[in-house]
Every structure is written in C-alpha cells, then in structure tokens.
Design a protein around this motif. Structure first.
Motif, PDB file in Angstrom:
ATOM      1  N   HIS A  62     -33.596  -9.847   1.119  1.00 30.96           N
ATOM      2  CA  HIS A  62     -32.145  -9.961   1.016  1.00 30.96           C
ATOM      3  C   HIS A  62     -31.376  -8.761   1.555  1.00 30.96           C
ATOM      4  O   HIS A  62     -30.404  -8.921   2.302  1.00 30.96           O
ATOM      5  N   SER A  63     -31.766  -7.548   1.181  1.00 33.37           N
ATOM      6  CA  SER A  63     -30.987  -6.408   1.661  1.00 33.37           C
ATOM      7  C   SER A  63     -31.168  -6.214   3.162  1.00 33.37           C
ATOM      8  O   SER A  63     -30.259  -5.722   3.845  1.00 33.37           O
ATOM      9  N   ALA A  64     -32.294  -6.641   3.719  1.00 27.30           N
ATOM     10  CA  ALA A  64     -32.474  -6.595   5.173  1.00 27.30           C
ATOM     11  C   ALA A  64     -31.531  -7.580   5.848  1.00 27.30           C
ATOM     12  O   ALA A  64     -30.869  -7.263   6.854  1.00 27.30           O
ATOM     13  N   ALA A  65     -31.456  -8.783   5.302  1.00 28.66           N
ATOM     14  CA  ALA A  65     -30.553  -9.796   5.867  1.00 28.66           C
ATOM     15  C   ALA A  65     -29.100  -9.350   5.748  1.00 28.66           C
ATOM     16  O   ALA A  65     -28.295  -9.548   6.677  1.00 28.66           O
ATOM     17  N   GLU A  66     -28.749  -8.738   4.630  1.00 25.43           N
ATOM     18  CA  GLU A  66     -27.370  -8.279   4.449  1.00 25.43           C
ATOM     19  C   GLU A  66     -27.025  -7.138   5.395  1.00 25.43           C
ATOM     20  O   GLU A  66     -25.896  -7.066   5.894  1.00 25.43           O
ATOM     21  N   ALA A  67     -27.982  -6.271   5.665  1.00 23.76           N
ATOM     22  CA  ALA A  67     -27.746  -5.207   6.651  1.00 23.76           C
ATOM     23  C   ALA A  67     -27.487  -5.818   8.023  1.00 23.76           C
ATOM     24  O   ALA A  67     -26.593  -5.375   8.761  1.00 23.76           O
ATOM     25  N   ALA A  68     -28.261  -6.845   8.362  1.00 25.30           N
ATOM     26  CA  ALA A  68     -28.048  -7.531   9.641  1.00 25.30           C
ATOM     27  C   ALA A  68     -26.679  -8.197   9.685  1.00 25.30           C
ATOM     28  O   ALA A  68     -25.987  -8.171  10.719  1.00 25.30           O
TER      29      ALA A  68
ATOM     30  N   ARG B 213     -29.007  -0.756   3.894  1.00 29.33           N
ATOM     31  CA  ARG B 213     -28.538  -1.516   2.738  1.00 29.33           C
ATOM     32  C   ARG B 213     -29.560  -1.364   1.619  1.00 29.33           C
ATOM     33  O   ARG B 213     -30.764  -1.591   1.811  1.00 29.33           O
ATOM     34  N   THR B 214     -29.096  -0.966   0.439  1.00 28.00           N
ATOM     35  CA  THR B 214     -30.003  -0.782  -0.688  1.00 28.00           C
ATOM     36  C   THR B 214     -30.009  -2.013  -1.585  1.00 28.00           C
ATOM     37  O   THR B 214     -29.072  -2.816  -1.586  1.00 28.00           O
TER      38      THR B 214
END
Length: 439
Positions: free
Chosen positions: A259-265, A386-387
């Motif tokens: 999730h935090s990887a997707a949100e950073a993207a 993003r954390t």
C-alpha cells in the motif's frame, strides 16, 4: 505460570468498554463491505461455488468456513499490526456462523469480538515476527486461537472450559504462507473459523483436553527462540487492542505490504500531472522504477512477476505500475482470472532495492516505508517516500467503502444493509446474521 489458564481467566473475566464496542461496530461494517461482493457473486470467484459443493450441509461449521473464505477472498479485509494478519475474517466468520443458529445478545456479540481481537494481537506479540518469517500464515494459525477465544466468551464458558477450548483449538492451528497467491490463502480464514467452531462444539460436548501447557507449547514450537510468551497476558486490555493500535482498514484490494508503495506512486503521478504534463508523457518516458524498503519489508509482497490477478495482489511491481496508470488499484485488476496485460510492460521496469541502512522490517514493521523513484529518459528522477504510518494516518472511510460494495443493490436494499450494519439493536444483529448466511 500456566499461561493457558491465565489467558482463559482474562477471556472470561475482562469487560470490553464502550470504545471497544464502537470499534467492533466499525469492524463489522468493513467485514460486510469485503464479503458482500463475493457472497452475491458480483466479482469473479470460482472458490466459493467449489467450496459450497463440498460444504453444503448448512451446519455451523460449514457456514463458518464458507463465510471465512468469502470475507478474505478479495484480500480487502482489515489488518492488525500486532497480529500481523487479518483478525476479523476469522473471528466474525465464527461468531456470525454461531449467531445464525444460536442467537446471543448484542452486547455479548460485541464483547466476544473485542476479546477475539485482543487475543489475536497479543498472540502476534507473543510469537514475535519469527512466527510469520518461518512461513506461518498468522490469519490461519493465530486466527484459530483468536476465534476460539471469541466463541468461549460468546458462550459464557467458565475458566476451565475456556482453557479446554483454547487447548483444542491450539493443537489444530496451522496454515502456510506458501499458499499465498492461490484460493487456499483465503480458505485459511475459513479453516481457522471452522476449527474454532469445532473446538467449541467439542468442549460443549464434554470432550477432554489439556488445560495447561498447550499454548505455551505452540508458542515455543512456532517462534524459535524469539518468542515473548508473557506478552500474551501482561497489561491486558490496556488499551483494548481493537482500539489501539486498532483495526487497519484497507483502501485497496491488495496485500497491505504494497500500500505505501502504491501511494508513493500515486503522489508522484499527481505531482507530475499538477505540473501541467500529461500522463502519456510520463508513462512513455519512464526508463526505470526503483522501490526501496527496509530489509525483509517485502516478505508478504513476494510475487515479482504475477501470472494472474490473485498473484498480482502480492506484487510490488504490478501495484506500482497499476497505480501510475490508473490512479487507483482497481478491483478488476486484482480479481480472479487473467492479468491486465496493459500493466505488465510498466511493471517489468520496477526493481526492488532494499535499503540496507534501515533496520530490518522484522524488528518493527510499524516503521516500514517505501521509497519509489521514477527515472526518466532525459535523466530526471522523480522520488517520493511514503511510510506506513502516513498511510494509516489518512484512514479509510469504511461507510463509503461499504456503500461502494453495495452499489449493485437497489436503493431500498442498500438502506437496509447500511442500517443493520450499524449494530445498534438486537434486531440489527439478527438481520445481519441472516443476510450473511451462505446459501
């Protein structure tokens, strides 16, 4: 110390407060949101029909298994950080299955759910991160015990019977992460709920079982030498685990480790578009995508090249690419069946680059982060970190999530479901229990 008996004492005698009840109601709404599309065959899913052909007797055990599978099938259900798994799909599947045939009071139901989450979180702390790292699926293993504890409370068992029930459940607890990416992964939730029901039925029938040493043996056998069994009971309900750290509701139908990887993207995408550039210009000019995270931070998101929609839920590569393309992780791109092949060329550009300077994820998953870097053909780099804590701070509107899940229903039906999901009266509980019955 007899840890099994000490845990039984707390299950029987502690009293969840109003805050725990409110958190439980929110958990029930999310449970309905993630199970309804599968129960109503509104999304592709071959697992439930196959299971119904085997578990067709309408028994409480079959209902628990079917509901457990259906509520976990989309991988859209809640998560608990201490538990490192999905507590509600097991606990509520067992409770609703029992409720369908032997109704209890609303307060008893909410108490049982809160107790189940308390046990789930504390078990996660007691077995340490080693339990998951060794290949166990906490939802299946620890979830069996958590649902058993909830049933013991719902049935108002005494301490001795509760210890017996917990021991019977513990000896059955199993489930391997090796099944991730298949229909067996959500079936783990069903198996765990079914085992909890069976344990309760055996206990009520007077079946003999050890009342001491069983949970201790389980913790020791499944955690190597890093277990902390005292955490199972110390500072019990201070605060209630369903309140803090609380249930984490998913914004996307994918593994929480993505999730935090997707949100950073998503943030990088939004920043690019805000600069006046087009999405096509971004996608055409990306030469490389890297994603950094603490060592071991991709243990759950282990699929690098998915071959179907279910495997895609566990792929950092696919989720990052899908978010860059669509500004969302759409249910249809992670449903059972073929992949969205349009995503794969961009996903192939994603490289995992663990940050060896960061503390290992196993030490404290709460500190997990994802640093996504887009390298463009002209040498420009776009980067965002993003954390996990930032993701959690944004929260999820569970009522909106439930409304989205009910969008194929008539307006009248939507209102009925939304109303009873509030769980403000015994009638609400009775109605919701029957609506969740797997036919």
């Amino acid at each position: 110390m007899n840890l099994t008996a000490a845990l039984a004492e707390r299950i029987v005698h502690s009293q969840p407060d109003a805050a725990a009840h409110d958190a439980a109601r929110e958990g029930v709404r999310d449970f309905l949101a993630v199970s309804w599309p599968v129960l109503q065959a509104q999304v592709p899913d071959s697992g439930l029909p196959a299971l119904r052909s085997v578990y067709h007797d309408g028994s409480v055990r079959s209902q628990a298994l079917l509901l457990g599978y259906a509520s976990h099938a989309l991988d859209y259900d809640d998560f608990h950080a201490d538990f490192r798994g999905h507590p509600s799909v097991v606990i509520l599947s067992a409770l609703f299955a029992w409720q369908q045939q032997q109704p209890s009071t609303l307060d008893d139901f909410l108490d049982a759910y809160a107790i189940g989450v308390e046990v789930a979180g504390r078990l996660g702390l007691a077995v340490s991160q080693q339990h998951y790292a060794l290949g166990n699926h906490n939802t299946a293993t620890l979830g069996t015990l958590a649902a058993a504890a909830a049933l013991a409370r719902l049935l108002v068992l005494d301490v001795a019977a509760t210890a017996t029930l917990m021991g019977i459940a513990t000896t059955q607890a199993s489930g391997l992460r090796a099944q991730f990416g298949s229909a067996v992964k959500p079936l783990h939730a069903g198996f765990a709920a079914e085992r909890a029901i069976t344990s309760a039925q055996l206990t009520l029938a007077g079946f003999d079982g050890k009342q001491e040493g069983v949970i201790e043996a389980f913790i020791a056998a499944t955690s190597n030498d890093q277990s902390q069994p005292g955490k199972l009971i110390e500072n019990w309900a201070v605060p209630w685990r369903i309140v803090a750290p609380g249930l984490e509701f998913k914004p996307f139908p994918t593994c929480a480790g993505t999730h935090s990887a997707a949100e950073a993207a998503r943030i990088l995408r939004q920043q690019w578009l805000a600069s006046g550039e087009t999405l096509d210009a971004l996608l055409e000019n990306i030469s490389d995508i890297s994603v950094a995270f603490p060592p071991g931070g991709d243990i759950a998101a282990s699929v690098r090249v998915p071959t179907n929609g279910i495997e895609a839920r566990f792929s950092l590569e696919y989720t990052i690419a899908a978010m860059l393309m669509y500004d969302d992780l759409r249910l249809q791109d992670f449903a059972e069946g073929d992949l969205n092949q349009a995503v794969m060329p961009l996903a192939a550009k994603v490289r995992r680059t663990p940050d060896e300077t960061a503390p290992p994820d196993a030490i404290n998953p709460a500190l997990r982060f994802h640093l996504v870097t887009l390298s463009l053909k002209n040498g420009t780099q776009l980067q965002h970190r993003r954390t996990r804590q930032q993701s959690l701070a944004d929260g999820v509107n569970v009522t909106a999530k439930l409304r989205a899940a009910l969008r194929q229903e008539t307006a009248q039906r939507q209102q009925q479901l939304l109303a009873c999901a509030e769980l403000r009266s015994p009638a609400d509980l009775a109605s919701l229990s029957q609506l969740l019955r797997v036919q």
